[in-house]
Design a protein around this motif. Structure first.
Motif, short mmCIF file in Angstrom:
data_model
loop_
_atom_site.label_atom_id
_atom_site.label_comp_id
_atom_site.label_asym_id
_atom_site.label_seq_id
_atom_site.Cartn_x
_atom_site.Cartn_y
_atom_site.Cartn_z
N ARG A 140 0.58 -1.53 -0.10
CA ARG A 140 -0.44 0.30 -0.26
C ARG A 140 0.62 0.53 -0.26
N PHE A 141 1.98 1.15 0.84
CA PHE A 141 3.18 2.21 0.52
C PHE A 141 3.72 2.39 -0.43
N ARG A 142 3.77 1.69 -1.80
CA ARG A 142 4.66 1.86 -2.92
C ARG A 142 4.59 3.34 -3.65
N LYS A 143 3.60 3.38 -3.80
CA LYS A 143 3.32 4.21 -4.60
C LYS A 143 3.92 5.34 -4.05
N LEU A 144 4.74 5.81 -2.63
CA LEU A 144 4.88 6.71 -2.51
C LEU A 144 6.73 6.64 -2.62
N SER A 145 7.09 5.36 -3.44
CA SER A 145 8.80 6.47 -4.24
C SER A 145 8.63 6.88 -5.19
N ALA A 146 7.02 7.68 -5.88
CA ALA A 146 7.95 8.53 -7.19
C ALA A 146 7.55 10.29 -6.19
N GLY A 147 7.58 9.96 -4.90
CA GLY A 147 8.15 11.50 -4.37
C GLY A 147 8.85 11.32 -3.37
N PHE A 148 9.74 10.13 -3.04
CA PHE A 148 10.81 10.51 -2.66
C PHE A 148 11.56 11.45 -1.79
N PRO A 149 11.96 11.62 -1.28
CA PRO A 149 11.78 11.15 -0.26
C PRO A 149 10.55 12.37 0.82
N ARG A 150 9.88 13.06 -0.02
CA ARG A 150 8.89 14.13 0.44
C ARG A 150 7.77 13.61 0.70
N SER A 151 7.23 12.45 -0.29
CA SER A 151 6.19 12.13 0.10
C SER A 151 5.47 11.14 1.35
N LEU A 152 6.72 11.16 2.10
CA LEU A 152 6.87 11.03 3.61
C LEU A 152 6.23 12.21 4.42
N ASN A 153 5.78 12.87 4.10
CA ASN A 153 4.94 13.93 5.15
C ASN A 153 3.43 13.25 5.44
N GLY A 154 3.18 13.16 6.47
CA GLY A 154 2.15 12.62 7.60
C GLY A 154 2.28 11.74 7.30
N VAL A 155 3.04 10.19 6.33
CA VAL A 155 2.99 8.79 6.49
C VAL A 155 3.35 8.07 7.82
N PRO A 156 2.46 7.26 8.18
CA PRO A 156 2.90 6.10 9.31
C PRO A 156 4.00 5.94 9.18
N PHE A 157 4.89 6.31 10.31
CA PHE A 157 6.23 5.95 10.25
C PHE A 157 6.62 5.61 11.03
N ILE A 158 7.52 3.99 11.88
CA ILE A 158 8.63 4.02 12.65
C ILE A 158 9.56 4.04 12.93
N THR A 159 10.20 4.59 14.14
CA THR A 159 11.51 5.02 13.75
C THR A 159 12.38 4.90 15.12
#
Length: 290
Positions: free
Chosen positions: A173-192
């Protein structure tokens, strides 16, 4: 932290195809095995088996965990077989200290030549500072760490660093984030990472420089457990390429993007009292396997 007894019980259940066979092999009652299995599921936060028609069917998480555990236990069995003729002498025991954030594949790559040489191996997971303290007291012979060692290390041969590539990965479901990476991570659930992990500082600085604000959902340092969490699809996270590889190959995780400014490094610290032939084998394993 994963209890190795729980992991071995799980491994045996997978080998035997269910609780009944594992119970006979381990000489442990089935209710006791069920309790140990639930404890392991509690640690990793995933269900490992589904009961269908009075049989246990492994979940994808169970298959992933089994594939990682199998190499470790098969190598251990080979070592035990080699040592059956006589118990370990004091100079045959090699005590390995490992920091918790290292992936099982890295640990296996270092430990395998030690077992192959016929040594009796013990593995302890702890922080680098505590492992160094144990070593100073003569209780640790080898340390594998992804934290840069500092201070007086005259008693050690220090190998490394060996760089490991870090990536952001997530379920399909997160595969599409690669297109705008890294800005596509804004607001995306993230394990740090936890604040105790040096990589957390580098990751926070990277996000700040890019003006990126992920939606943090948790903190995990263990690269052996994190792929299982990310496969659930609730969040993306950072993995080494080694830790991500099994899940990526099976299309359970997908690379969202590389983290070029952030690196994970592996160091091998070997006490100089360790025999020269074993140190030579460890150097070779460190260069070729890590």
């Amino acid at each position: 932290m994963i209890n190795f007894n729980h992991l071995y019980y799980f491994y045996t259940i997978m080998i035997e195809g269910g609780l009944q066979g594992a119970s006979r092999r381990l000489n442990v009652t089935q209710p006791a095995l069920s309790i140990q299995l639930k404890a392991l599921e509690g640690v990793i936060g995933k269900r490992l088996f589904v009961r269908e028609h009075r049989r246990l069917t492994p979940t994808p998480a169970a298959i992933f965990l089994f594939n990682n555990a199998r190499a470790l236990f098969e190598t251990a069995s080979e070592a035990v077989a080699a040592l059956k003729s006589s118990g370990p002498q004091a100079d045959e025991i090699v005590r390995v200290g490992v920091v918790p954030t290292l992936h099982a594949g890295v640990v296996h790559g270092i430990v395998k030549p030690i077992w192959s040489a016929g040594h009796y191996v013990t593995i302890v997971r702890d922080s680098l500072n505590k492992l160094l303290t144990r070593a100073a007291r003569g209780r640790i012979d080898i340390i594998v760490t992804d934290v840069a060692p500092r201070g007086l290390l005259g008693e050690f041969e220090v190998m490394g660093p060996r760089a490991r590539k870090l990536i952001v990965a997530g379920a399909e479901r997160f595969r599409k984030l690669s297109a705008g990476f890294p800005r596509s991570l804004n607001g995306v659930p993230f394990i740090t990472f936890s604040e105790a992990n040096p990589l957390r500082i580098d990751l926070d600085a990277y996000f700040k420089s890019k003006r990126i604000s992920p939606l943090y959902r948790g903190e995990v340092d263990d690269f052996s457990v994190l792929p299982l969490i990310l496969e659930d699809g609730a969040a993306v996270g950072v993995l080494s390429d080694v830790a991500a590889e099994p899940s990526v190959k099976k299309s359970r995780l997908f690379k969202v993007g590389d983290l070029p400014r952030i690196g994970s490094e592996v160091y091998l610290l070997v006490e100089r009292r360790v025999s020269a032939p074993l140190r030579r084998d460890l150097r070779k394993a460190f260069q070729e396997k890590i």
